[in-house]
Structures are given as C-alpha cells and as structure tokens.
Write a protein that holds these residues in place. Structure first.
Motif, short mmCIF file in Angstrom:
data_model
loop_
_atom_site.label_atom_id
_atom_site.label_comp_id
_atom_site.label_asym_id
_atom_site.label_seq_id
_atom_site.Cartn_x
_atom_site.Cartn_y
_atom_site.Cartn_z
N HIS B 153 -9.83 3.06 -17.05
CA HIS B 153 -8.60 3.41 -16.33
C HIS B 153 -8.99 4.38 -15.23
N LEU B 154 -8.24 4.39 -14.14
CA LEU B 154 -8.61 5.25 -13.01
C LEU B 154 -8.48 6.73 -13.33
N VAL B 155 -7.45 7.12 -14.05
CA VAL B 155 -7.30 8.55 -14.33
C VAL B 155 -7.56 8.91 -15.79
N TYR B 313 -5.66 2.80 1.62
CA TYR B 313 -4.70 3.89 1.51
C TYR B 313 -4.62 4.42 0.07
N CYS B 314 -5.22 3.70 -0.84
CA CYS B 314 -5.08 4.00 -2.27
C CYS B 314 -5.55 5.41 -2.61
N ILE B 315 -4.75 6.15 -3.37
CA ILE B 315 -5.15 7.48 -3.79
C ILE B 315 -5.54 7.49 -5.28
N ARG B 316 -5.78 6.30 -5.82
CA ARG B 316 -6.31 6.16 -7.19
C ARG B 316 -5.47 6.91 -8.23
N CYS B 317 -4.16 6.75 -8.13
CA CYS B 317 -3.30 7.44 -9.09
C CYS B 317 -3.17 6.68 -10.39
N GLY B 318 -3.43 5.38 -10.35
CA GLY B 318 -3.37 4.59 -11.58
C GLY B 318 -1.98 4.11 -11.95
N ALA B 319 -0.96 4.45 -11.16
CA ALA B 319 0.41 4.04 -11.52
C ALA B 319 0.54 2.52 -11.58
N CYS B 320 -0.18 1.83 -10.70
CA CYS B 320 -0.07 0.37 -10.70
C CYS B 320 -0.70 -0.24 -11.95
N LEU B 321 -1.67 0.47 -12.53
CA LEU B 321 -2.26 -0.02 -13.79
C LEU B 321 -1.24 0.14 -14.92
N PRO B 342 -4.26 -3.95 -10.90
CA PRO B 342 -3.87 -4.64 -9.66
C PRO B 342 -4.70 -4.21 -8.45
N ILE B 343 -4.87 -2.91 -8.26
CA ILE B 343 -5.63 -2.48 -7.08
C ILE B 343 -7.10 -2.85 -7.25
N GLY B 344 -7.58 -2.85 -8.49
CA GLY B 344 -8.96 -3.27 -8.75
C GLY B 344 -9.17 -4.74 -8.40
N VAL B 373 5.76 0.81 -7.69
CA VAL B 373 5.41 2.15 -8.15
C VAL B 373 4.41 2.86 -7.23
N CYS B 374 3.78 2.12 -6.35
CA CYS B 374 2.69 2.72 -5.56
C CYS B 374 3.21 3.85 -4.66
N PRO B 375 2.62 5.04 -4.78
CA PRO B 375 3.12 6.18 -4.00
C PRO B 375 2.83 6.06 -2.50
N VAL B 376 1.99 5.11 -2.12
CA VAL B 376 1.78 4.91 -0.68
C VAL B 376 2.21 3.50 -0.26
N ASN B 377 3.10 2.91 -1.07
CA ASN B 377 3.70 1.60 -0.73
C ASN B 377 2.68 0.52 -0.40
N ILE B 378 1.60 0.46 -1.15
CA ILE B 378 0.62 -0.58 -0.87
C ILE B 378 1.15 -1.91 -1.39
N ASP B 379 1.12 -2.91 -0.52
CA ASP B 379 1.65 -4.22 -0.90
C ASP B 379 0.53 -5.01 -1.60
N ILE B 380 0.30 -4.69 -2.84
CA ILE B 380 -0.79 -5.33 -3.58
C ILE B 380 -0.57 -6.84 -3.73
N PRO B 381 0.65 -7.29 -4.10
CA PRO B 381 0.82 -8.74 -4.25
C PRO B 381 0.46 -9.51 -2.97
S1 SF4 Z 1 -0.40 2.78 -7.39
FE1 SF4 Z 1 -1.12 2.65 -5.26
S2 SF4 Z 1 -2.23 4.56 -4.93
FE2 SF4 Z 1 -1.95 4.39 -7.13
S3 SF4 Z 1 -3.85 3.40 -7.83
FE3 SF4 Z 1 -2.38 1.76 -7.49
S4 SF4 Z 1 -2.74 1.12 -5.38
FE4 SF4 Z 1 -3.73 3.10 -5.63
#
Ligand code: SF4
Lengths: 250, 491
Positions: B153-155, B313-321, B342-344, B373-381
């Motif tokens: 996990h990222l965090v 832009y990812c800040i590796r918060c792990g929320a998307c996991l 997802p970001i992985g 949930v992404c805090p920087v609105n990354i459009d992962i899909p």
């Molecule tokens: S939620 Fe957004 S910022 Fe956080 S790890 Fe996933 S992609 Fe990165």
C-alpha cells in the motif's frame, strides 16, 4: 399530462434492453406516454459502442457512435434507460470525436439533449411525484446507484426522489450502495474472479437490506447482480426503475 | 529496479482473492482510512473540500507545465542552501549516485525513512551489496524489511500483515518471546531503531514535496522517524521523483491540508519535517551534507504524453486504493510492482514498460470511485482507457493485451451492430440455437432451464456463468415489440 404534451422524446433503448430485457423498454414507453410525452423510436438503432470503447477499440466505437449521431440528429430529446449508455453518449462521444471539429459539434449537440431516464423525468418533465405516472408498488425496495449514472452523469438524487414518492413502496437502505457491482463490461469476463468477488459482496449487502426488490437504472448491472442472485436461488427480484413506475408492469 | 511481476497479475490476483486473511486486513485498514477521510470532509464541508482540491490541482497543472523552470529554480535554491541536487535519468543512475556517496564518505550504517521511490529503484539490495547495514525506520517498512517483502500500500506498506503475523515475525527474526500486543511490538522496534538512528552515518529519506523557492524537502510522517533520519546522521540523501517539486511554501499549505486528510483521515500528521540544506554553522545539529536526488526513471515519458501527464500530479495519498473495489479484494502485491491500485495500474505500465504491464489497465471496472476521492482530481479511469486503447490496436504485437480473437470479436461486433438486418438475423439464430439446445440435450453448449443459462460451455460466456446465471434471449426484442404493438402507427 397536458404539461408535457408538446414534448417529443426519441428512445435510445440500448442493446441490452433491446435483446435481453424488452419489457423494460415497454415500461419506459408506457411511463413516458402516461406523462404526456410523444415517444419515438428510430428503428435503425443498435448499440452505442460502449462495449468496444471500454475495451480500447476506439475505431469500432467510432463506427457505432457515428450511427447514433446520425439517427438522433433531429430528435428533440433523447431518452436512454441506462446511466452507462447515456454516459457513453454524453461523455465518451466527446472523447471519441475530439479530433474532428465537425463530428465533435454534432456530438456536443447530441449530448446536450440526451438524458438518462430518471433525470429526464425529474429534470425535464419535472415529475416530483411518481403517482403522476400512476405508479404504485406494494413492497420493499432497495436501490443500487450504478457507477456511470452516479459518477459520469452525477445523477444521484433523481431515482431516489422518484422511488420515495411511489405509493406503497418502502425503501430499504443498501450498505455499500455506491460500490461497483463488478460488472464493468468486458471486465466481468476478463477477470471473472475479481468481478465475482465484487458481485458477491453486493449480493450480500442486498440480502442484508431486507428488501424484496432491487432497483437500478442500468440493466447491465442488474444482469450481473440478478444473475448472481439467481445462482444463489434468492427470491429477491431485480427491476429497472421504469418497471416500478409503470403500473402495468408485473 | 526491483523484480517486475506485473505479467503475473491474473495468477497473483486469483491467489490473493482466495486469501481470507488478506481480505480481513484490507477491509479493516482501508475502511478505517476511508471513513476517517469522509469525516474530515464533512467537517470542512464538501464545497470547501472541492475548492481545496481544485486549488491543489491548479498548482500541479501549473508546475508540471513549467517543470523545467521549477527544477532549475529548485537546483539554484538547494545549492544556495549548501546542498547538492542530482538528477538521475533511471534507477541505475540514481543507485550509482547513492553508491558513490556511500563509497567516498565511508558509510557503514544507513537509516531510511519511508520512500516509495527508493523501492522503485531497488536501492536496498544495492546498498547491501556494498556491505552497508540498511535499516528501514518506518514501522511498516521495518516489518516488511524483516519479512523480506515489498510494500502493499502507498501509505501503509505492511497493511497486509495482521498483528499476529507481526508477532510471529518478531519472534522468528528478533528472537523475542511471542507477544501480539501492538504497543509492545512498537516499543521493541523503537528500542532497536533508536540505537540505529544514533549510529547511522547516512540517512536516506523520500520526499512528499520539494519546494522550489526555498530548496526545502518536506516529509510528513506519524512516527518522527523521518526527522531522525534527516537530522541525526552526518549525511542526508533525499530521493524522490522529479514531479514532486512545487513552486512555493504557500503552495505547500494547499497540499498539507489535503494529503493527511486523504491518506489516513488525519487533520495533520504528527510530524511535518522540513529540511533545507545541511547544518548551518550556527546550527547545533544536522547533517554535514545534504543531497537531493530527483529521479526521472520513465516520468518524462508520462510528461510527454498529454493523455497520461496527469498521473504526475499524484501525491501518493493512497485514497484511490482504499476506495477501489478491485484493490480491496486483491491487495497490493497482486499488481506485481511497487505502485498498486488504480494509480499503480497507470504508473506501473509507464515505468516498467507497457508490454510487461499491459494487463493492469484492464483490471478495472471503470467505476470511477478513484477519481471521486482523488485530492487532485486525477481522472484515473480516463487514463486506464487510454492505456487500453494503446494496447488494444497497437501495430506492435508486444503491446497488444488481448489474444487475437478479441480483436476479431471487436470487429465482428462493430459489423453486427452496424447492420440492424444482420443483428436481427443474429438474434434469430441465437433463439434457434437456444431452442435446439432444449430439444436435443446431446448438443448442449448451454445448460438452460428456459429462463436462465446456468452453465455455458463456450468460451467467454463460460467465464460469466462460473458464478452467475445469464438470462436467455426472450421471445421478442424491443424492436419487434415496438413494431408489433408500441409504434404509434399501430395504435
Ligand atoms: S487518490 Fe490521487 S493523489 Fe491519491 S494516490 Fe490516488 S491518484 Fe494519487
């Protein structure tokens, strides 16, 4: 309802409803007609292209999307009984045609008049009481908000609002309602083990809700959840929202 | 780089999904983070939260669009503060920069605070090969180092381990009596690591952010180990990806609000440690040398690709996991490389090469929860879809993710759906086949009870019916019903 007498809506019925759940389409037509809408159905329609688009075949998706642009060019409104297919038209078509100004303009025009069924009722026809369509439903119902309806179209309160106003209907809360059911188009057969894990959890939550009927606005999700419920020999019924609103539907 | 196992996704995820212990661990931790995160949003209200997210995204967009400028500014200010900035184009180069410092400064003991980038580089084995003692000092990292595993996990790198697992591990590796009291275990690790902090010659840290206008490295932790790693040893090396630069301290505040809340649901972490250069002449302590290594290692490929740039832009918060229904069933290891979830599934293919990780972008139902949930609105899909496009129809067969039959089927599908006539015939044929199957049980590609297909013996469909029934084709399509009874021409 005379208020809507001047409204004409063409149905994009979706391939899933056309081939697997025609009764849902019939209920959509009946509900709209009860609300005074003139319903049209361009008969050359097939599929919006989502299955191929989501799997990465954008050329094939483009071919199918062009057909949809063509068929609904002159429609006043386009109503789609699926959050997912409505999202394809409203969101993904803009991506598909972003390299072609002319087609992009057409896609934008189509997107602007395309509505998912529940949002068309609430936001265009201004239905705030399901009794207006003659709806009545004795029983307990829980609602699964399908992902594309919720997150691509941002349609959250509309189906709930309609359900709440159905006379006789008792709503039950669904734990983890906003978690995906695991369908995801080709995902469900590419990674059946993960998809199965997801639908298993969804089914467990539906059973725990105590409802006798599961309602959603997407037949593909209901095909997934319903298929899992049936495998488990559950008596819980699955219904499209239109079937709940249609007094003639069994 | 550490071993790449992204090719084994299907097998690894199948095994993981059958592991009830893993599932319990995933549910417990991810759910805890997720609920706490929602509480924090409720506290500040969704509107304010959305405003914060937009602001943070704007900063990221601006920085990444002007990355060369900010990297130069950072270089200038790191140097001005007495530090040294290194730029590494790949893992080998980054590892060699560290190795060079280790050799020339006679380093014997290294303490590390959590750094996903050092995992990405496979730095620890390189250091060990140099005869250096390496100590991970984040508790989770310490656990997986002892277990000789990788983060899941990222965090929360040891998220997959239960307290019983850790107690057994401590007994085995540290030779202490079995004790599953979490406080006791943390105290054991603390006692061991305290000494190491004092003995270490080199501290290696990651960085959550590096601030260009001041040359400052920022790490946020809950254990204070980051502070000790960056201040006690005589040399400090910070290692991070080049996308971690942000323009100013003011921008930092935008991220400090979002990162802890998104990651663990904390308003702020216990420690926010900022390091600018080595110790100054009037400082009482601090390292004599400060090095900052910025790693490319595939990131410029993302930068060059407008469709995938926002992954930076990812800040590796792990929320998307935590929110992902796929990750929460299979855990991090199934993804086969350093960055899971997802970001992985976007980043790994870009960093290890798409041919090796082409399955990952497919492993999503595209439900969109990650984007929400992404805090920087990354459009992962959207990026997963882009990678699917890149793998579906590529002229390069090593990139194509699916067997040839899928391409054939996709074309066939488009043909069929382009012709209402053909489709009509197809449906009729389907109904006929269904009937035939009911009449002649010998020819039985499907097992049906009239209403449901219970068991399909044909490829693809069989994957569906393994755990679900499939409705059979009804007597009439909607098209037919419309023509017969619904069309206004009839009524
Ligand atoms: S939620 Fe957004 S910022 Fe956080 S790890 Fe996933 S992609 Fe990165």
């Amino acid at each position: 309802m005379t208020a809507n007498a001047k409204i004409t809506a063409d149905l994009f019925i979706t391939c899933v409803v056309d081939q697997l759940y025609p009764d849902v389409g019939v209920s959509v037509v009946r509900v709209l007609r009860r609300l005074g809408v003139t319903v049209g159905f361009p008969t050359d329609q097939t599929c919006c292209g989502q299955p191929v688009y989501n799997t990465g075949y954008s050329q094939q998706a483009r071919t199918l999307a062009k057909r949809v642009l063509e068929q609904f060019k002159d429609s006043e409104y386009v109503v789609v009984p699926s959050g997912s297919c409505a999202a394809t038209i409203r969101v993904f078509y803009l991506e598909i045609f972003d390299d072609d100004t002319e087609l992009l303009a057409e896609a934008k025009a189509l997107a602007a008049k395309t509505y998912e069924f529940s949002e068309f009722l609430v936001n265009v026809l201004k239905v705030d009481d399901a009794a207006d369509c003659g709806a009545g439903h004795e029983g307990t119902v829980t609602y699964h908000p399908s992902c594309h309806l919720l997150r691509e179209l941002g349609v959250k309160s509309e189906p709930q609002k309609l359900l709440q106003s159905v006379p006789g209907l008792e709503q039950k809360e669904l734990e983890g309602a906003e978690i995906c059911c695991g369908f995801g188009g080709t995902f469900s057969v590419k990674f059946p083990h993960i998809s199965e894990g997801m639908v298993t959890d969804k089914v467990a939550n539906i059973q725990a809700s105590g409802a006798d009927t599961l309602v959603s606005c997407d037949m593909s999700c209901l095909m997934n959840i319903g298929g899992a419920l049936n495998r488990q020999e559950s008596a819980i019924k699955v219904r499209h929202l239109a079937q709940i609103l249609d007094p003639e539907s069994e | 780089m550490p071993e790449i196992k992204t090719q084994d996704f299907t097998a690894a995820s199948t095994a993981a999904i059958l592991d009830p212990k893993l599932r319990r661990a995933l549910d417990r931790v991810a759910e805890g983070f997720h609920v706490a995160r929602l509480d924090r949003i409720e506290e500040v209200t969704q509107d304010v939260w959305d405003g914060w997210k937009d602001q943070a995204r704007e900063i990221k967009v601006h920085t990444i669009e002007n990355l060369d400028y900010y990297l130069e500014l950072l270089d200038k200010n790191v140097t001005a503060a007495g530090g040294q900035l290194h730029f590494a184009k790949d893992a080998d180069e980054a590892n060699e920069i560290v190795a060079h410092i280790v050799r020339t400064r006679n380093i014997k003991i290294v303490t590390k605070s959590k750094s996903m980038v050092s995992e990405e580089l496979g730095l620890n084995p390189v250091l060990e090969a140099l005869g250096v003692e390496v100590w991970e000092t984040d508790l989770g990292e310490y656990i997986i180092q002892l277990a000789e595993e990788t983060p899941s996990h990222l965090v929360a790198p040891a998220l997959h381990k239960s307290k019983e697992d850790v107690a057994a591990l401590f007994t085995e590796k540290l030779g202490i009596p079995y004790d599953e009291d979490i406080y006791h275990m943390a105290a054991t690790a603390r006692t061991i690591l305290r000494d190491k902090f004092m003995e270490a010659d080199l501290g290696i840290s990651g960085a959550n952010f590096v601030v260009a206008e001041t040359g400052t490295l920022v790490i946020i932790t809950n254990e204070g180990n980051g502070r000790l790693c960056t201040s006690a040893p005589r040399v400090h090396i910070g290692i991070t990806g080049m996308e971690k630069v942000i323009p100013s301290m003011q921008d930092l505040s935008a991220f400090l609000r979002l990162l802890p809340r998104s990651a663990t649901g904390q308003r702020i972490t216990s420690y926010v440690s900022m390091t600018t250069g080595p110790r100054r002449s009037d400082d009482e302590d601090g390292p004599e040398e400060f090095h900052l290594i910025l790693v490319d290692n595939g990131r410029s490929k993302m930068l060059a690709d407008p469709a995938l740039r926002e992954a930076l832009y990812c800040i590796r918060c792990g929320a998307c996991l935590n929110i992902c229904p796929v990750y929460s069933r299979i855990g991090g290891h199934a993804y086969g490389w350093v960055y899971p979830g997802p970001i992985g599934a976007v980043v790994s293919p870009m960093l290890v090469g798409l041919p090796k990780a082409k399955e990952l972008p497919q492993a999503s139902s595209l439900c969109g929860a990650c984007r929400e949930v992404c805090p920087v609105n990354i459009d992962i899909p959207k990026m997963l879809l882009d990678l699917r496009k890149k793998t579906a129809e590529s002229p390069d067969s090593s990139l194509r993710s699916a067997p040839e039959i899928e391409r054939v089927l996709a074309r066939l599908y488009a043909k069929l759906m382009s012709s209402p006539k053909l489709l009509k015939m197809g449906v009729k044929f389907g109904r006929f086949a269904q009937k035939l199957e009911r009449m002649t049980p010998v020819f039985s590609p499907l097992t049906t009870d009239g209403k449901w297909i219970r068991n399909a013996h044909i490829p693809i469909l069989s994957r569906w019916t393994k755990s679900r029934d499939l409705p059979t084709l009804p007597k009439q399509t909607f098209h037919e019903l419309w023509e017969k009874e619904l069309s206004p021409d009839d009524s």
